[in-house]
Scaffold this motif. Structure first.
Motif, PDB file in Angstrom:
ATOM      1  N   ASN A   8       9.417   9.071   5.876  1.00 58.59           N
ATOM      2  CA  ASN A   8       9.981   7.881   6.517  1.00 58.59           C
ATOM      3  C   ASN A   8       8.944   7.067   7.287  1.00 58.59           C
ATOM      4  O   ASN A   8       9.221   5.945   7.704  1.00 58.59           O
ATOM      5  CB  ASN A   8      11.099   8.277   7.492  1.00 58.59           C
ATOM      6  CG  ASN A   8      12.298   8.852   6.782  1.00 58.59           C
ATOM      7  OD1 ASN A   8      12.552   8.524   5.627  1.00 58.59           O
ATOM      8  ND2 ASN A   8      13.022   9.729   7.455  1.00 58.59           N
ATOM      9  N   CYS A   9       7.765   7.630   7.477  1.00 62.87           N
ATOM     10  CA  CYS A   9       6.737   6.949   8.284  1.00 62.87           C
ATOM     11  C   CYS A   9       6.454   5.558   7.747  1.00 62.87           C
ATOM     12  O   CYS A   9       6.220   5.371   6.553  1.00 62.87           O
ATOM     13  CB  CYS A   9       5.458   7.788   8.277  1.00 62.87           C
ATOM     14  SG  CYS A   9       4.085   6.989   9.147  1.00 62.87           S
ATOM     15  N   ILE A  10       6.455   4.576   8.677  1.00 63.23           N
ATOM     16  CA  ILE A  10       6.165   3.193   8.301  1.00 63.23           C
ATOM     17  C   ILE A  10       4.766   2.766   8.758  1.00 63.23           C
ATOM     18  O   ILE A  10       4.404   1.596   8.673  1.00 63.23           O
ATOM     19  CB  ILE A  10       7.217   2.218   8.881  1.00 63.23           C
ATOM     20  CG1 ILE A  10       7.329   2.379  10.401  1.00 63.23           C
ATOM     21  CG2 ILE A  10       8.578   2.423   8.204  1.00 63.23           C
ATOM     22  CD1 ILE A  10       8.166   1.315  11.100  1.00 63.23           C
ATOM     23  N   GLY A  11       4.007   3.737   9.279  1.00 62.56           N
ATOM     24  CA  GLY A  11       2.624   3.452   9.625  1.00 62.56           C
ATOM     25  C   GLY A  11       2.426   2.563  10.834  1.00 62.56           C
ATOM     26  O   GLY A  11       1.436   1.837  10.909  1.00 62.56           O
ATOM     27  N   CYS A  12       3.323   2.657  11.805  1.00 70.43           N
ATOM     28  CA  CYS A  12       3.205   1.775  12.977  1.00 70.43           C
ATOM     29  C   CYS A  12       2.049   2.168  13.887  1.00 70.43           C
ATOM     30  O   CYS A  12       1.587   1.358  14.681  1.00 70.43           O
ATOM     31  CB  CYS A  12       4.512   1.759  13.759  1.00 70.43           C
ATOM     32  SG  CYS A  12       4.816   3.291  14.689  1.00 70.43           S
ATOM     33  N   GLY A  13       1.608   3.413  13.808  1.00 69.38           N
ATOM     34  CA  GLY A  13       0.457   3.846  14.593  1.00 69.38           C
ATOM     35  C   GLY A  13       0.772   4.354  15.993  1.00 69.38           C
ATOM     36  O   GLY A  13      -0.130   4.785  16.715  1.00 69.38           O
ATOM     37  N   LEU A  14       2.027   4.318  16.369  1.00 68.58           N
ATOM     38  CA  LEU A  14       2.389   4.711  17.738  1.00 68.58           C
ATOM     39  C   LEU A  14       2.027   6.160  18.047  1.00 68.58           C
ATOM     40  O   LEU A  14       1.462   6.465  19.106  1.00 68.58           O
ATOM     41  CB  LEU A  14       3.887   4.478  17.964  1.00 68.58           C
ATOM     42  CG  LEU A  14       4.381   4.718  19.390  1.00 68.58           C
ATOM     43  CD1 LEU A  14       3.766   3.718  20.351  1.00 68.58           C
ATOM     44  CD2 LEU A  14       5.898   4.644  19.448  1.00 68.58           C
ATOM     45  N   CYS A  15       2.332   7.052  17.139  1.00 67.36           N
ATOM     46  CA  CYS A  15       2.081   8.475  17.422  1.00 67.36           C
ATOM     47  C   CYS A  15       0.584   8.752  17.576  1.00 67.36           C
ATOM     48  O   CYS A  15       0.184   9.537  18.437  1.00 67.36           O
ATOM     49  CB  CYS A  15       2.673   9.363  16.331  1.00 67.36           C
ATOM     50  SG  CYS A  15       2.104   8.984  14.668  1.00 67.36           S
ATOM     51  N   ALA A  16      -0.222   8.080  16.767  1.00 65.10           N
ATOM     52  CA  ALA A  16      -1.663   8.305  16.830  1.00 65.10           C
ATOM     53  C   ALA A  16      -2.251   7.774  18.128  1.00 65.10           C
ATOM     54  O   ALA A  16      -3.257   8.295  18.614  1.00 65.10           O
ATOM     55  CB  ALA A  16      -2.348   7.666  15.631  1.00 65.10           C
ATOM     56  N   GLY A  52       9.081   8.947  20.390  1.00 58.55           N
ATOM     57  CA  GLY A  52       8.829   7.508  20.324  1.00 58.55           C
ATOM     58  C   GLY A  52       8.783   6.947  18.920  1.00 58.55           C
ATOM     59  O   GLY A  52       8.805   5.733  18.730  1.00 58.55           O
ATOM     60  N   CYS A  53       8.727   7.822  17.932  1.00 60.97           N
ATOM     61  CA  CYS A  53       8.647   7.319  16.547  1.00 60.97           C
ATOM     62  C   CYS A  53       9.895   6.492  16.223  1.00 60.97           C
ATOM     63  O   CYS A  53      11.012   6.985  16.345  1.00 60.97           O
ATOM     64  CB  CYS A  53       8.518   8.484  15.572  1.00 60.97           C
ATOM     65  SG  CYS A  53       8.527   7.916  13.853  1.00 60.97           S
ATOM     66  N   PRO A  54       9.712   5.235  15.823  1.00 59.85           N
ATOM     67  CA  PRO A  54      10.861   4.348  15.620  1.00 59.85           C
ATOM     68  C   PRO A  54      11.739   4.713  14.430  1.00 59.85           C
ATOM     69  O   PRO A  54      12.880   4.247  14.346  1.00 59.85           O
ATOM     70  CB  PRO A  54      10.207   2.974  15.410  1.00 59.85           C
ATOM     71  CG  PRO A  54       8.836   3.274  14.909  1.00 59.85           C
ATOM     72  CD  PRO A  54       8.430   4.559  15.583  1.00 59.85           C
TER      73      PRO A  54
HETATM   74  S1  SF4 Z   1       5.224   6.759  15.147  1.00 63.17           S
HETATM   75 FE1  SF4 Z   1       3.806   7.741  13.697  1.00 63.17          FE
HETATM   76  S2  SF4 Z   1       5.138   8.870  12.259  1.00 63.17           S
HETATM   77 FE2  SF4 Z   1       6.409   7.358  13.319  1.00 63.17          FE
HETATM   78  S3  SF4 Z   1       6.383   5.559  11.972  1.00 63.17           S
HETATM   79 FE3  SF4 Z   1       4.771   5.274  13.505  1.00 63.17          FE
HETATM   80  S4  SF4 Z   1       2.921   6.061  12.488  1.00 63.17           S
HETATM   81 FE4  SF4 Z   1       4.689   6.865  11.353  1.00 63.17          FE
END
Ligand code: SF4
Length: 61
Positions: A8-16, A52-54
């Motif tokens: 489901n990851c959309i690559g938002c980058g929040l977790c990183a 926090g992952c959306p």
């Molecule tokens: S928070 Fe991480 S796992 Fe979730 S969508 Fe964004 S990049 Fe993907």
């Protein structure tokens, strides 16, 4: 505990950015979690990243 990022990851980058010790972005633009037991000192940040992952793409395994 350890974590895994599902499809489901959309690559938002929040977790990183929230927990770079455990999560990083792959060349495909989606996140990957280190396949290790999360060290004690990283557990709060890793849990924050999961919460926090959306799109709910971070799972405990
Ligand atoms: S928070 Fe991480 S796992 Fe979730 S969508 Fe964004 S990049 Fe993907």
């Amino acid at each position: 505990m350890r974590y895994k990022v599902n499809e489901n990851c959309i690559g938002c980058g929040l977790c990183a950015s929230t927990c770079p010790e455990i999560f990083s972005m792959s060349d495909e633009g989606t996140a990957v979690a280190k396949d290790i037991d999360v060290p004690e000192e990283q557990q709060a940040a890793a849990a924050e990243a999961k919460d926090g992952c959306p799109v709910g793409a971070i799972e405990e395994v």
